[in-house]
Design an enzyme around this catalytic site. Sequence first.
Site, PDB file in Angstrom:
ATOM      1  N   HIS A 175       0.981  -1.343  -0.064  1.00  0.00           N
ATOM      2  CA  HIS A 175       0.127   0.220   0.107  1.00  0.00           C
ATOM      3  C   HIS A 175       0.986   1.292   0.050  1.00  0.00           C
ATOM      4  O   HIS A 175       0.719   2.063   0.873  1.00  0.00           O
ATOM      5  CB  HIS A 175      -1.091   0.139   1.074  1.00  0.00           C
ATOM      6  CG  HIS A 175      -1.986  -1.017   1.083  1.00  0.00           C
ATOM      7  ND1 HIS A 175      -3.125  -1.116   1.919  1.00  0.00           N
ATOM      8  CD2 HIS A 175      -2.342  -2.105   0.341  1.00  0.00           C
ATOM      9  CE1 HIS A 175      -3.929  -2.082   1.713  1.00  0.00           C
ATOM     10  NE2 HIS A 175      -3.327  -2.843   0.749  1.00  0.00           N
ATOM     11  N   TYR A 277     -12.649  10.484   3.567  1.00  0.00           N
ATOM     12  CA  TYR A 277     -13.263   9.471   3.023  1.00  0.00           C
ATOM     13  C   TYR A 277     -13.514   8.432   3.949  1.00  0.00           C
ATOM     14  O   TYR A 277     -14.012   7.330   3.379  1.00  0.00           O
ATOM     15  CB  TYR A 277     -12.482   9.053   1.722  1.00  0.00           C
ATOM     16  CG  TYR A 277     -12.742  10.171   0.519  1.00  0.00           C
ATOM     17  CD1 TYR A 277     -13.748  10.141  -0.434  1.00  0.00           C
ATOM     18  CD2 TYR A 277     -12.115  11.314   0.454  1.00  0.00           C
ATOM     19  CE1 TYR A 277     -13.973  11.246  -1.223  1.00  0.00           C
ATOM     20  CE2 TYR A 277     -12.203  12.299  -0.290  1.00  0.00           C
ATOM     21  CZ  TYR A 277     -13.261  12.241  -1.290  1.00  0.00           C
ATOM     22  OH  TYR A 277     -13.369  13.219  -2.271  1.00  0.00           O
ATOM     23  N   TYR A 288      -9.967  -8.453   6.834  1.00  0.00           N
ATOM     24  CA  TYR A 288      -9.542  -9.905   6.542  1.00  0.00           C
ATOM     25  C   TYR A 288      -9.952 -10.900   7.606  1.00  0.00           C
ATOM     26  O   TYR A 288      -9.993 -12.160   7.232  1.00  0.00           O
ATOM     27  CB  TYR A 288      -8.291  -9.927   6.013  1.00  0.00           C
ATOM     28  CG  TYR A 288      -8.211  -9.196   4.681  1.00  0.00           C
ATOM     29  CD1 TYR A 288      -8.608  -9.900   3.574  1.00  0.00           C
ATOM     30  CD2 TYR A 288      -7.609  -7.831   4.455  1.00  0.00           C
ATOM     31  CE1 TYR A 288      -8.506  -9.537   2.242  1.00  0.00           C
ATOM     32  CE2 TYR A 288      -7.690  -7.462   3.267  1.00  0.00           C
ATOM     33  CZ  TYR A 288      -7.823  -8.215   2.141  1.00  0.00           C
ATOM     34  OH  TYR A 288      -7.966  -7.516   0.969  1.00  0.00           O
TER      35      TYR A 288
END
Length: 397
Positions: A175, A277, A288
């Site tokens: 990421h 956001y 996960y």
Amino acid sequence: MVPFRYSLIFLATLGLLTACSDAPDAAQAATAESSASTAAMPSAESTDAGTPFAVTEVAQFDAPWAMTFLPDGRLLVTEMAGNLRLHNLNTGETGSIEGVPEVVHAGQGGLGDVLLHPQFDENRQIYISYVETGDGVSGAAVARARLVLDESGGGELEDLEVIWRQVPKVSGDGHFGHRLAFDDEGMLWISSSERQKFDPSQDMSGNLGKMIRLNDDGSVPEGNPFADQGGVAAQVWSLGHRNILGLAFDAEGRLWAHEMGPKGGDELNLIEKGANYGYPIVSNGMHYDGEPIPDHDTRPEFNAPEVSWTPVISPAGFIIYDGELFPKWQGSGFIGGLSSQALVRVAFDGESAREAERFDLEQRIREVAQGPDGAIWLLEDGRRGGDGTLLKLTPKE
């Protein structure tokens, strides 16, 4: 054009895939790190009757990540291991650009985006993003340099200067984001993902999980929404992002960005000044380990995505098309799909968007670009074994 339709089998299979399918396992990472040389390959056209375009295989690269066209029609391609290639589409020859800084190539990290300065014809400046290390931790960086080409089909980067870094550097190899774009005012935009650390997306003491807006020299321009906070916060345009891997401006100058969700909930967002956001507080996916995350509609103070995908598409690469070769697609967005192995067309209506079509390419699409003649170009990332293929899409006769 025939709209894409899921079969029940495809839905069941794709539902098992996750947005983080971008991260290879150890064996796949070893494959991606192998040092295969770039070579031109014979053109081969697909015969897939289900698409409105012909697909031509043009060249192969070692785990390519991004590309951009030079004014003379040649193509710059980044390879994750740290190689910047110059490909001549007329001759099929590929050269190397020397002077790339040392790159950390592990997991999702490596040499990333490549972008021309808006006045490239005058200043010959290009921008590259990449992963660097320091004291056992890593982060993305952006550098600018002058591109000097030679007669042998290669060249070098001169006067390279790092103009931006992720803060803080952290452990792990996922990421990074580090997608780049220029707007019509000459502002440089950088996507800075949250490095799989969750909370930094909401922490204004760092720039992880943020959309960054800078001058072309890396300084902070006037008008950034958090400038009064000083420090790294002054770089930030929006926050609450996870893993942004595609940026594109529409004809009205609006910035759109897609990002990988967690387990479900890939997003396409309209980027607004000072907006939050919501990640990791809200998401249309889940963790996960199965722990739920509240959906966006439970927290209306956070900007919700204009499009959300569950099952995921694992988006990578993004253009908003304005060429002449596909006139019916002018104004449409095109997003590459990794786990979905597809090209996704997005239709826009002002500030709203929707998926309009999906073309199954059976290849992990890492990058999307528009060529000088209006053709659509794709890079298959090659991280599941073998070289990554450069593909050209043109209308069928």
